[in-house]
Design a protein around this motif. Sequence first.
Motif, short mmCIF file in Angstrom:
data_model
loop_
_atom_site.label_atom_id
_atom_site.label_comp_id
_atom_site.label_asym_id
_atom_site.label_seq_id
_atom_site.Cartn_x
_atom_site.Cartn_y
_atom_site.Cartn_z
N TRP A 134 0.83 -1.21 0.00
CA TRP A 134 0.00 0.00 0.00
C TRP A 134 0.86 1.26 0.00
O TRP A 134 0.57 2.21 -0.72
CB TRP A 134 -0.94 0.03 1.20
CG TRP A 134 -1.95 -1.07 1.25
CD1 TRP A 134 -2.52 -1.72 0.17
CD2 TRP A 134 -2.50 -1.66 2.42
NE1 TRP A 134 -3.39 -2.67 0.62
CE2 TRP A 134 -3.41 -2.66 1.99
CE3 TRP A 134 -2.33 -1.45 3.78
CZ2 TRP A 134 -4.14 -3.43 2.88
CZ3 TRP A 134 -3.06 -2.22 4.67
CH2 TRP A 134 -3.95 -3.19 4.22
N GLU B 19 -6.52 5.51 -6.08
CA GLU B 19 -7.44 4.41 -5.73
C GLU B 19 -7.03 3.75 -4.43
O GLU B 19 -7.87 3.45 -3.57
CB GLU B 19 -7.49 3.38 -6.87
CG GLU B 19 -8.39 2.21 -6.59
CD GLU B 19 -9.82 2.58 -6.27
OE1 GLU B 19 -10.44 1.89 -5.43
OE2 GLU B 19 -10.34 3.57 -6.82
N THR B 20 -5.74 3.52 -4.25
CA THR B 20 -5.26 2.90 -3.00
C THR B 20 -5.53 3.82 -1.82
O THR B 20 -6.01 3.37 -0.77
CB THR B 20 -3.76 2.58 -3.11
OG1 THR B 20 -3.55 1.71 -4.23
CG2 THR B 20 -3.24 1.92 -1.84
N ARG C 217 -7.84 6.12 -1.55
CA ARG C 217 -9.29 6.13 -1.32
C ARG C 217 -9.75 4.89 -0.54
O ARG C 217 -10.53 4.98 0.40
CB ARG C 217 -10.05 6.21 -2.64
CG ARG C 217 -10.35 7.62 -3.09
CD ARG C 217 -11.34 7.64 -4.24
NE ARG C 217 -10.81 7.14 -5.49
CZ ARG C 217 -10.05 7.84 -6.32
NH1 ARG C 217 -9.75 9.09 -6.03
NH2 ARG C 217 -9.60 7.32 -7.44
N ARG C 218 -9.25 3.72 -0.95
CA ARG C 218 -9.62 2.48 -0.26
C ARG C 218 -9.15 2.50 1.19
O ARG C 218 -9.89 2.11 2.10
CB ARG C 218 -9.01 1.27 -0.96
CG ARG C 218 -9.78 0.77 -2.15
CD ARG C 218 -9.20 -0.51 -2.64
NE ARG C 218 -7.83 -0.59 -2.13
CZ ARG C 218 -6.92 -1.45 -2.50
NH1 ARG C 218 -7.16 -2.34 -3.34
NH2 ARG C 218 -5.71 -1.45 -2.00
N ALA D 264 -11.24 4.94 3.23
CA ALA D 264 -12.60 4.43 3.43
C ALA D 264 -12.65 3.30 4.46
O ALA D 264 -13.57 3.25 5.27
CB ALA D 264 -13.18 3.95 2.10
N GLU D 265 -11.68 2.42 4.44
CA GLU D 265 -11.73 1.25 5.31
C GLU D 265 -11.12 1.48 6.69
O GLU D 265 -11.51 0.83 7.65
CB GLU D 265 -11.04 0.06 4.64
CG GLU D 265 -11.71 -0.38 3.35
CD GLU D 265 -13.18 -0.74 3.51
OE1 GLU D 265 -13.58 -1.23 4.59
OE2 GLU D 265 -13.94 -0.53 2.57
#
Length: 184
Positions: free
Chosen positions: A73, A87-88, A90-91, A94-95
């Motif tokens: 990551w 994208e990484t 954002r993920r 979010a998590e």
Amino acid sequence: MNGEPAGNNGLVDGRPTWGEVSTAVHVAIVRQLVCDVGARLLDPLDRLLGTDGDDPPVSEVLRSHLEIAAEVWAAQVLSPDERLAAETARRLVAEIYQSGDVFAPPFEWWRTPFGALVARRFGHPAAEAVSLAVASAMLGITRQGVHDLVKRGKLRRDEAGGGVLVSSVRDRLTQLSEVVSCER
């Protein structure tokens, strides 16, 4: 500005080039992600499932996978590939850092290695404009400092909502990193 480095300052189209960050930054982000994911996901799992006598915690295997994943990551969010990095990030946000649909980390989060990277590279993950308080946290200055930068035209106001445009916070952070790069 066609994607070529601007002079010899390590910038492309006025933005820092990514993928050429120090090992210390990479390691700091890995450590933060391991700690934060562990605290958010694995520690509660250990508390819920407990241990049987001398057996290791149930999350032990997951922690070894987490350390490998955090390395990946960190490499991805520091990558020159903008799509993969965004994208990484954002993920992860979010998590790990979002609660339901709300992303409202404590102000100190913006000064962490990953929080500072998110601010510099992506801005605020959930807003185009932020309050003076959030802008001050992202920049690492006081609210009065943000107010002064707005008055001097160094940060732009969101005319509709009255906050500060995240794009102008990112621009300011880029300018500051240029100054630091030139001083080295």
